[in-house]
Design a protein around this motif. Structure first.
Motif, PDB file in Angstrom:
ATOM      1  N   LYS A   1       0.822   4.278  -2.705  1.00 41.27           N
ATOM      2  CA  LYS A   1       0.590   5.691  -2.385  1.00 41.27           C
ATOM      3  C   LYS A   1       1.563   6.563  -3.185  1.00 41.27           C
ATOM      4  O   LYS A   1       1.195   7.631  -3.679  1.00 41.27           O
TER       5      LYS A   1
ATOM      6  N   HIS B   1       0.195   7.083  -6.550  1.00 39.37           N
ATOM      7  CA  HIS B   1      -0.873   8.092  -6.522  1.00 39.37           C
ATOM      8  C   HIS B   1      -0.266   9.498  -6.484  1.00 39.37           C
ATOM      9  O   HIS B   1      -0.732  10.411  -7.171  1.00 39.37           O
ATOM     10  N   ASP B   2       0.786   9.652  -5.677  1.00 40.72           N
ATOM     11  CA  ASP B   2       1.456  10.962  -5.594  1.00 40.72           C
ATOM     12  C   ASP B   2       2.055  11.361  -6.935  1.00 40.72           C
ATOM     13  O   ASP B   2       2.024  12.529  -7.332  1.00 40.72           O
TER      14      ASP B   2
ATOM     15  N   THR C   1       0.835  -1.215   0.000  1.00 45.93           N
ATOM     16  CA  THR C   1       0.000   0.000   0.000  1.00 45.93           C
ATOM     17  C   THR C   1       0.866   1.260   0.000  1.00 45.93           C
ATOM     18  O   THR C   1       0.541   2.239  -0.666  1.00 45.93           O
ATOM     19  N   THR C   2       1.985   1.212   0.742  1.00 45.15           N
ATOM     20  CA  THR C   2       2.877   2.378   0.773  1.00 45.15           C
ATOM     21  C   THR C   2       3.427   2.661  -0.624  1.00 45.15           C
ATOM     22  O   THR C   2       3.494   3.823  -1.063  1.00 45.15           O
TER      23      THR C   2
END
Length: 569
Positions: free
Chosen positions: A360, A363-364, A356-357
């Motif tokens: 992210k 997404h960034d 998940t990290t």
């Protein structure tokens, strides 16, 4: 049978050879297991097509004949399963022996047999046996795989299979420990057990617990370390290869749907195979996180950051087209990997966190890819809104009491610009939620600027108020394409709705309005009240001899209401 074992131990105790006998029995088990391990890994036996062992001629290496590797591997795994059964059986016998020793006392001296053995500095027999077994496994595996490439490849390539065998063995040993404990505690009614001390839950069973300085499960799995390292390194190559393939050096386009699918399939398959063990799952999840990072890095290299990436005058440029494609591809990766981890049945929390990290960060990256375009659109919206001061809001009311045109010129331009930007640029993004999350912030900003500038219009006649009120209504239509629903804009939307009626209220009414401070900041209302004053009472920005644009910039730099009120005061 505890009774028979107890009787036998009593005999050896009476003969005075209890200790030697037990040592011999345990050593015997160790020797047999060493022999079993050697045979299970004997490459000569494994590679024979039938049971008749022909003598290898001088210099003939034992290796599977081409095309026979499958048979060789099948034979190897069958042997490994047998070996695990043999280890399990021997452990059971040693455990049983230790349990009886721990409970049986000499009827004359009342000394517990286990104390007889331990008093000469011999540690507990199960511990001694287990260290011997784990060392045997380590050394035999090491020498077998050193001398045969085929064994090495089998254990490295199919490491999860090997790990599963070890995990199953460990589970069976623990299960056996619990059963044996139960049997001893329930069969205490026989004659023999009347004289056995009913100990507390037995503390000497190493399969039930680990001590501070010795973890029996770790001791067992230590022999697997090198195969795990090799497996993880190959797993990483399998994950990286398809990515390096679809991002060739000098390439200009992100991967196609099919290419992305094959990357996702690889990720799913690596995670599924590793699901046999939580630690392996975590290690492979770390590899998957590295894979996602690599995809991000390769995608970032394709992004266009030149001036044409942020232009909003003409149709999509080549660079903008590519940026849209990259963001869409990152979005697909993000969604697909999320789906893969949701479908993992027993995925450890730490492994999920790792992936998940990494997601992210993807997404960034999507965010920073669209930022130049968003900034450009935001600047243009601001430039259009500020032109309202070039229009005349001081005209008298028309005879009908209605404004002549539905809205002012700047408002028409703003509506046209926002509609065009959405259809020309943002419509091509497949990640609607992601786009709306960004454009809704832009809509809130547009409304804030519109109210700020509307509160500064001076002079404002009755006819001007009618026109401005119409613009307020049209503003909702202008920002509508930027959001899912205009009412979702929250505070900005409430400000837009609350300010419009204030245009027609007396100053006393405005001062007592419930919207004051609650919905509309005091600084905005004060700016608006200044515009009703006689010309000699200048607005704050005129008093400071600033242009409206400079004043607006100052307000952006000082978001705190306290600072704004201090300036107005």
């Amino acid at each position: 049978n505890p009774t028979q074992v107890g009787t036998a131990l009593q005999v050896f105790h009476n003969l005075g050879t209890l200790k030697e006998t037990i040592a011999n029995v345990v050593d015997g088990y160790c020797t047999v297991l060493e022999e079993n391990t050697k045979n299970a890994l004997d490459i000569k036996v494994l590679t024979q097509p039938s049971q008749t062992v022909t003598r290898g001629g001088p210099g003939r290496a034992a290796m599977p004949t081409p095309g026979n590797t499958a048979a060789f591997r099948a034979a190897l795994w069958t042997n490994m399963e047998k070996l695990m059964d043999q280890i399990c059986a021997s452990c059971g016998q040693v455990q049983h022996l230790q349990k009886v020793l721990a409970k049986k006392r000499d009827p004359v001296s009342h000394v517990c047999f286990i104390e007889e053995i331990v008093k000469d500095g011999q540690s507990d027999i199960l511990y001694k046996f287990w260290t011997a077994v784990t060392q045997t496994l380590s050394s035999q595996f090491q020498s077998a795989t050193d001398s045969s490439m085929f064994l090495k490849q089998a254990f490295e390539g199919e490491y999860p299979k090997l790990l599963r065998l070890y995990n199953d063995l460990w589970k069976r040993l623990q299960q056996y420990s619990q059963n044996i404990q139960r049997n001893f505690n329930t069969s205490g009614t026989t004659d023999l057990f009347a004289e056995l001390q009913q100990m507390e839950e037995d503390t000497q069973d190493i399969f039930m617990q680990k001590t501070q300085d010795y973890d029996p499960e770790k001791a067992l799995k230590d022999s697997l370390q090198q195969y795990e390292a090799a497996y993880l390194s190959k797993s990483l190559s399998r994950l990286f290869d398809p990515i390096n393939l679809v991002f060739p050096p000098g390439g200009r386009n992100p991967p196609s749907s099919d290419e992305l699918d094959s990357i996702i399939k690889t990720i799913a398959s690596e995670l599924n195979v590793a699901a046999v063990d939580p630690d392996l799952s975590l290690a492979v999840a770390k590899n998957v996180a590295k894979t996602i990072q690599l995809y991000g890095v390769k995608s970032e290299q394709l992004l266009s950051t030149q001036g044409d990436a942020s232009q909003v005058i003409g149709p999509l440029t080549e660079g903008q087209r590519r940026n849209v494609a990259v963001v869409n591809s990152l979005y697909k990766l993000h969604q697909s990997v999320l789906k893969v981890i949701t479908n993992q049945s027993s995925f450890p929390a730490a492994a999920e966190q790792t992936v998940t990290t990494a997601l992210k960060a993807v997404h960034d990256l999507m965010g920073s890819a669209v930022q130049p375009l968003l900034n450009s659109v935001g600047d243009s919206v601001e430039a259009i809104i500020i032109t309202m001061h070039q229009e005349d809001f001081s005209g008298s009311l028309s005879s009908s009491g209605k404004p002549d045109v539905p809205c002012s010129l700047y408002m028409k331009e703003l509506q046209g610009f926002i509609a065009r930007v959405m259809s020309d640029y943002f419509r091509h993004f497949e990640c609607f939620d992601f786009v709306f999350d960004n454009t809704e912030a832009m809509a809130q900003r547009a409304i804030e600027l519109f109210i700020r500038n509307a509160s500064l219009i001076r002079p404002l006649s009755e006819g001007g108020k009618m026109r401005l009120a119409a613009d307020f209504a049209q503003m909702e239509l202008a920002v509508a394409p930027l959001c899912r629903r205009v009412s979702d804009l929250g505070k900005s939307y409430r400000q837009l709705r609350s300010f419009r009626p204030l245009l027609f209220q007396t100053s006393e009414h405005i001062a007592s309005s419930p919207a004051l401070g609650e919905v509309i900041p005091f600084s905005i209302i004060l700016q608006f009240l200044f515009t009703r004053a006689p010309p000699e009472l200048k607005s704050p920005f005129q008093r400071a001899e600033w242009s409206i644009a400079r004043y607006s910039q100052w307000l952006d730099d000082h978001p705190s209401e306290k600072d704004r009120l201090a300036l107005i005061r």
